[in-house]
Scaffold this active site. Structure first.
Site, PDB file in Angstrom:
ATOM      1  N   SER A 106      46.549  42.323  42.958  1.00 57.70           N
ATOM      2  CA  SER A 106      46.441  43.809  43.571  1.00 57.70           C
ATOM      3  C   SER A 106      47.655  44.520  43.091  1.00 57.70           C
ATOM      4  O   SER A 106      48.414  45.283  43.677  1.00 57.70           O
ATOM      5  CB  SER A 106      46.473  43.722  45.234  1.00 57.70           C
ATOM      6  OG  SER A 106      45.682  43.081  45.696  1.00 57.70           O
TER       7      SER A 106
ATOM      8  N   ASP B 139      39.771  45.140  48.031  1.00 60.27           N
ATOM      9  CA  ASP B 139      39.206  45.921  49.187  1.00 60.27           C
ATOM     10  C   ASP B 139      37.748  46.419  48.893  1.00 60.27           C
ATOM     11  O   ASP B 139      36.952  46.796  49.495  1.00 60.27           O
ATOM     12  CB  ASP B 139      40.031  47.038  49.617  1.00 60.27           C
ATOM     13  CG  ASP B 139      41.021  46.634  50.642  1.00 60.27           C
ATOM     14  OD1 ASP B 139      41.081  45.284  50.948  1.00 60.27           O
ATOM     15  OD2 ASP B 139      41.975  47.227  50.922  1.00 60.27           O
TER      16      ASP B 139
END
Length: 434
Positions: A197, A313
């Site tokens: 991320s 996500d």
């Protein structure tokens, strides 16, 4: 909505304008920056996501360590008697748990951070260990390595140099970076191994820079010196994570013409990569008139491998779209999904099985098997108290005649207006009371 809902949709056309709430990721960072700046930084365009409302409420409350009042408006799930500091319940807000763990180490007094039952199953030990290395006083109230935690604020910094694994939640890294400029010795953060991320870490540093905090990032080391925040306003963009569900709706439609105002091609948010991912499914993103226009062109899907390491996500959204289209793609970079609001891998496997699709795990590689895919007349979606499960599966109402979604209110965590917005483009949303 506190009950299940029934979703139906006549036709496979999606047309309309959708105004998205502010980015939860940006808002939560901005709120902590605002609090640490002593008011020198102001946040504009706050999200109405439940996680952000919870965090804002806590940061705006005066901590009184001599009592045990619970903040965030719900009963604590922690011990019945607290004789330490103030009990602060963040509910299911994972970002708030990570960011506040670091934040309260710098605040006077003593607090206990707790949350929902699921939050007590989500690890905090890596962040707590890093803060302890700096000199913070953090102890566990129940299970070692997990919330609730007791924090005695204000500490003598022992070192400026710490190491943390890069393949865990980027929120641990962000929590440390947010408080770095307030540490007397500053911070030199060594990231071990691959960074998961990365865009979220870059977002944090970019927002700190907007607030006057400088940094250096050389190889795997991020350094921030002790320094003052500048006087500025931090504007929050609309939420690209929320936008991803509209890309999914467009991908499963036969015809799509959607406009999402406020979104730009130069976003700080890593989830803006959804524009590139969904181009594989025939979705064109045209930035003009102060937003992005989505249009659909039917085309063969060629791409077979999707690496979600920098945008985890988006994983549920993309996986569900592939499954619905019968596209047997392979996915990597899903390591953090098992410690989210739920074990998202297991949840995906359970729900995709309802249309005959398997998500097969082989080490750190996941492959969709759509050989037995079918479309049922009705389908019930379990949401596992996870907002992204509800929203990732909702677009299936375009191909499943009747879709029932469990506990519709779960979307309030990040996108409270989701069901209302669906109605704007022709979805019928009916509350199914127990």
């Amino acid at each position: 909505m506190s009950h299940n809902i029934i979703l139906t949709k006549q036709g496979k056309t999606a047309k309309g304008t959708i105004h998205l709430t502010g980015s939860k990721s940006e808002c939560n960072r901005a709120l902590v920056i605002e609090a640490l700046s002593g008011g020198r930084v102001k946040v504009k365009n706050l999200s109405d996501a439940a996680d952000t409302v919870t965090l804002a409420g806590i940061l705006n409350s005066k901590v009184k360590s001599e009592n045990s009042k619970t903040l965030a408006g719900e009963e604590a799930h922690g011990p019945s008697t607290i004789d330490h500091g103030q009990l602060i319940n963040i509910g299911p807000a994972g970002t708030a748990m990570r960011f506040l763990t670091a934040y309260y180490t710098l605040q006077p007094g003593e607090v206990i951070l707790t949350g929902s039952e699921r939050m007590k199953q989500r690890p905090i030990g890596i962040l707590a260990d890093a803060l302890r290395t700096l000199g913070a006083d953090i102890t566990y109230v129940e299970k070692e390595g997990y919330p609730p935690i007791n924090i005695k604020g204000g500490f003598e910094q022992l070192t400026r140099e710490i190491s943390i694994k890069g393949d865990i939640s980027s929120q641990y890294i962000t929590a440390l970076l947010l408080i770095a400029a307030r540490l007397p010795l500053g911070l030199e953060l060594h990231i071990e191994g691959d960074l998961t991320s990365r865009p979220y870490v870059e977002m944090t540093l970019a927002m700190l820079k907007q607030a006057g905090i400088q940094h250096t990032w050389t190889d795997n080391v991020i350094s921030i010196e002790n320094q003052e925040f500048g006087e500025t306003a931090l504007p929050v963009e609309p939420d690209w994570s929320a936008a991803s569900y509209w890309y999914a709706i467009a991908a499963l439609a036969d015809e799509a013409e959607l406009f999402l105002p406020g979104l730009t091609s130069y976003s700080l948010q890593g989830d803006s990569v959804i524009t590139e991912i969904m181009a594989n499914f025939g979705i064109t993103s045209q930035f003009k008139d102060g937003g992005v226009y989505l249009t659909k062109e039917v085309k063969p899907i060629v791409r077979k491998i999707f690496d979600m390491k920098e945008c985890p996500d988006l994983a549920q959204t993309v996986i569900v779209v592939c499954a619905a289209l019968g596209h047997e793609a392979t996915f990597t970079g899903l390591e953090t999904l098992k410690i989210k609001e739920t074990d998202r891998i297991k949840a995906l496997q359970n729900e995709l099985a309802k249309i005959g699709v398997k998500l097969i795990e082989k080490g750190q590689v996941y492959k969709l098997d759509c050989s037995e895919k079918f479309i049922p007349e009705t389908m019930f979606i379990n949401t596992y108290e996870d907002h992204r499960m509800a929203m990732a599966f909702a677009p299936l109402a375009q191909i499943v005649p009747q879709l029932e979604v469990e506990e519709a209110k779960v979307v309030e965590k990040s996108y409270p207006a989701f069901w209302t917005d669906l109605e704007k483009v022709g979805f019928v949303v009916e509350e199914q009371k127990a």
